[in-house]
Design an enzyme around this catalytic site. Structure first.
Site, mmCIF file in Angstrom:
data_model
loop_
_atom_site.group_PDB
_atom_site.id
_atom_site.type_symbol
_atom_site.label_atom_id
_atom_site.label_comp_id
_atom_site.label_asym_id
_atom_site.label_seq_id
_atom_site.Cartn_x
_atom_site.Cartn_y
_atom_site.Cartn_z
ATOM 1 C CD GLU A 37 15.519 -11.847 16.026
ATOM 2 O OE1 GLU A 37 15.151 -12.994 15.726
ATOM 3 O OE2 GLU A 37 16.061 -11.579 17.111
ATOM 4 C CD GLU A 44 11.504 -6.751 16.235
ATOM 5 O OE1 GLU A 44 11.608 -7.968 16.010
ATOM 6 O OE2 GLU A 44 11.259 -6.285 17.358
ATOM 7 C CB CYS A 102 15.959 -17.870 18.592
ATOM 8 S SG CYS A 102 16.034 -16.775 17.201
ATOM 9 C CB SER A 153 13.215 -9.725 18.483
ATOM 10 O OG SER A 153 12.501 -10.043 17.314
ATOM 11 C CE LYS A 171 13.100 -23.473 20.472
ATOM 12 N NZ LYS A 171 12.565 -22.219 19.897
ATOM 13 C CD GLU A 219 9.207 -21.209 21.369
ATOM 14 O OE1 GLU A 219 10.226 -21.906 21.462
ATOM 15 O OE2 GLU A 219 9.062 -20.321 20.530
ATOM 16 C CD GLU A 229 1.734 -16.739 24.078
ATOM 17 O OE1 GLU A 229 0.963 -17.321 24.878
ATOM 18 O OE2 GLU A 229 2.878 -16.366 24.402
ATOM 19 C CB CYS A 287 20.777 -25.031 19.862
ATOM 20 S SG CYS A 287 19.865 -23.499 19.868
#
Lengths: 441, 113
Positions: free
Chosen positions: A180, A183, A201, A221, A260, A263, A268, A406
């Site tokens: 990241e 990037e 994230c 990102s 999560k 996710e 994908e 978190c």
């Protein structure tokens, strides 16, 4: 330190041999929260309710609604009981659940049954992937003081539970900084993609951005979150390092989070040629597994994770708090942009409790790096509106859905005060309700 | 309520006393509840920063030997961060999920945003 030849147990681990996995559909209470045992696979996660309200227990106080960033949870029944209107509007953060004074909100997805089966299967190597914030919450379930760091004990407990490879998501937090950070530097230097760059994230935030600000997708990102990096790396690079085939691995993502679970189910996420993440649980479910196995957590010795995909740094562990990803990224960006060594890695200006925090970081040989750190999606929406209007001057914006980051995730152990008041208040509310019903009836 | 003018002096003081008492007590209880939640999150956050300084020997990602090994010339991601293999394994793309939201709003559901 070179590689790691896993010493995974040949037989079923002693601690779990007598334990019957709960059946699919069964409801199990873990650390004050009810879970439905269900292990969805190959389903569009956008159609699943990850949390839902038990209308029997809901007293219609509206506390959940005041903590919901999108308004997905609202009055849906005549007596004022709440419900989630549609999975489309819910980002699965679980803040409603963590703040419900009556313990009326439960989780609809729990992989613990399947994990117990996989731990007993001699042909499967179960891989542990715990997030940074888990080690600051887990101890509370065993009576340790709030926030106690239990990283070493957590690794030991996972090994004793029968996890064959103790890898750690903190390692991929370090990988995330490399990817990241690079990037961001490319965006700043070459302008190939628009600025500001948003972090990616936090799965609640990513779903929020995709749903409410899809026109800003180019600003997000392209880096996967640390856990979505560890899944594919475990089954490719990890397979190479450990000599265990990727197809034999069953990867368990252990998170302070409910989102999560969404996710992990994203279609994908199969870059390794298999499902990258096979199961996702949160801190409360891990505590339940440790208690079921009868492990004396508080007196466990501290062990290191298996190397190669386990070793981590301070930059990785601060991912667990709001402002941490930013600080970790700046520890890299400063050195790359200036060519100097950052003598003191503490960049305290980006540390934040809640709300929006902005900072200008002077970097020698470059100029000023402008950053913003935000937690709470209502706050993030303000920054998104600025970006949409073309008025944002920042280079990099960190967004966390849960206030404080978190460590305060929807999958963390509930605040003890909340648990006690929940019991007291629900009793009072039940009496009140019965009394009113009788009077009306 | 009775007209305040016809209220006895004693009654007025009693009422005022109760009102003040409830106001102060209510305010304090709310403040305490908010403070306890903030404190609770703050303690966990502080613990994270303490571990960063005291538990972890290395504090920068680029100095992690296992990261150096991953990106080394003969390493698994030898092209460096954001290289070809990185893009395949570690980067992703995003979808537009707004259609479902529009349909929901068309049904008359009100949301906070």
């Amino acid at each position: 330190m070179s590689g790691c030849k896993a010493k995974h147990p040949a037989a079923a681990p002693a601690y779990l041999s007598g334990l019957e996995p709960p059946a699919t559909g069964q409801r199990v209470e873990m650390e004050g929260v009810t879970y439905k045992i269900a292990a969805p696979r190959g389903i569009d996660p956008g159609t699943i309710f990850f949390v839902q309200v038990d209308t029997e227990k809901c007293m219609g106080c509206g506390e959940c609604e005041s903590h919901c960033p999108t308004g997905a949870i609202q009055e849906m029944h005549p007596d004022g009981q709440r419900g989630i209107v549609d999975p489309v509007a819910c980002v699965n953060c679980g803040q409603c659940l963590a703040n419900c004074p009556y313990g009326a909100i439960h989780e609809e997805v729990s992989y613990v049954g399947e994990i117990l089966e996989k731990l007993r299967d001699p042909d499967t190597v179960v891989v542990s992937m715990p997030a940074p914030a888990v080690r600051y919450g887990l101890g509370e379930c065993f009576g340790m003081p709030t926030g106690t760091y239990v990283g070493g004990k957590m690794h030991t407990a996972l090994r004793r539970l029968g996890f064959g490879l103790i890898w750690d998501n903190e390692w991929t937090a370090d990988v995330t900084i490399m990817e990241e950070g690079t990037e961001l530097l490319e965006r700043v230097k070459h302008g190939n993609k628009p600025l500001p760059q948003f972090t990616s994230c936090c799965p609640g935030w990513v779903k929020f951005a995709e749903t409410f600000y899809p026109d800003l997708n180019e600003h997000l990102s392209t880096c996967k979150s640390p856990i979505a990096m560890l899944g594919p790396l475990a089954k490719t690079y990890g397979a190479e390092q450990s000599g265990i085939a990727g197809k034999k691995m069953y990867t368990v993502s252990i998170m302070p989070c409910v989102a999560k679970k969404f996710e992990g189910l994203r279609p994908e996420m199969n870059a390794s040629g298999h499902r990258d993440i096979d199961a996702t649980i949160n801190t409360r479910e891990l505590a339940w597994l440790i208690k079921q196995a009868g492990i004396d957590f508080v007196n466990l010795p501290e062990e290191e994770p298996d190397p190669a995909l386990g070793m981590s740094t301070g930059a990785a562990t601060i991912f667990g708090t709001s402002g941490g990803v930013m600080e970790a990224a700046l520890r890299l960006a400063y050195e790359v942009l200036s060519g100097d060594t950052l003598a003191n890695p503490d960049i305290k200006v980006v540390r934040t409790h809640e709300g929006i925090n902005t900072a200008d970081i002077p970097v020698p040989n470059f100029g000023t790096v402008k950053v913003a750190v935000v937690s709470g999606l209502q706050n993030a929406a303000k920054l998104c509106d600025e970006v949409r209007a073309g008025k944002s001057s920042y280079h990099f914006i960190e967004v966390m859905t849960c206030p404080g980051g978190c460590v305060n995730g929807g999958g963390q152990p509930l605040e003890p005060g909340m648990l006690q008041s929940s019991l007291f208040r629900s009793t009072i509310a039940k009496i009140n309700r019965r009394y009113t019903q009788r009077r009306v009836g | 309520m009775k007209n305040i003018a016809t209220m006895s002096r004693r009654g007025f003081i009693k009422l005022a006393g109760f009102t003040c008492g409830y106001a102060v007590l209510g305010f304090n209880m709310t403040r305490e509840a908010v403070a306890s939640t903030l404190e609770f999150i703050g303690i966990r956050q502080q613990s994270v920063y303490d571990a960063d300084r005291k538990v972890y020997a290395i504090r920068k990602s680029q100095e992690n030997p296992m990261i150096k090994k991953l990106y080394a010339k003969d390493g698994f991601l030898h092209e460096g961060p954001c290289g070809h293999e990185s893009h395949h394994l570690l980067h992703t793309h995003y979808s537009d999920r707004s259609a479902g939201l529009k349909a929901l709003k068309a049904k008359g559901v009100k949301l906070a945003l």
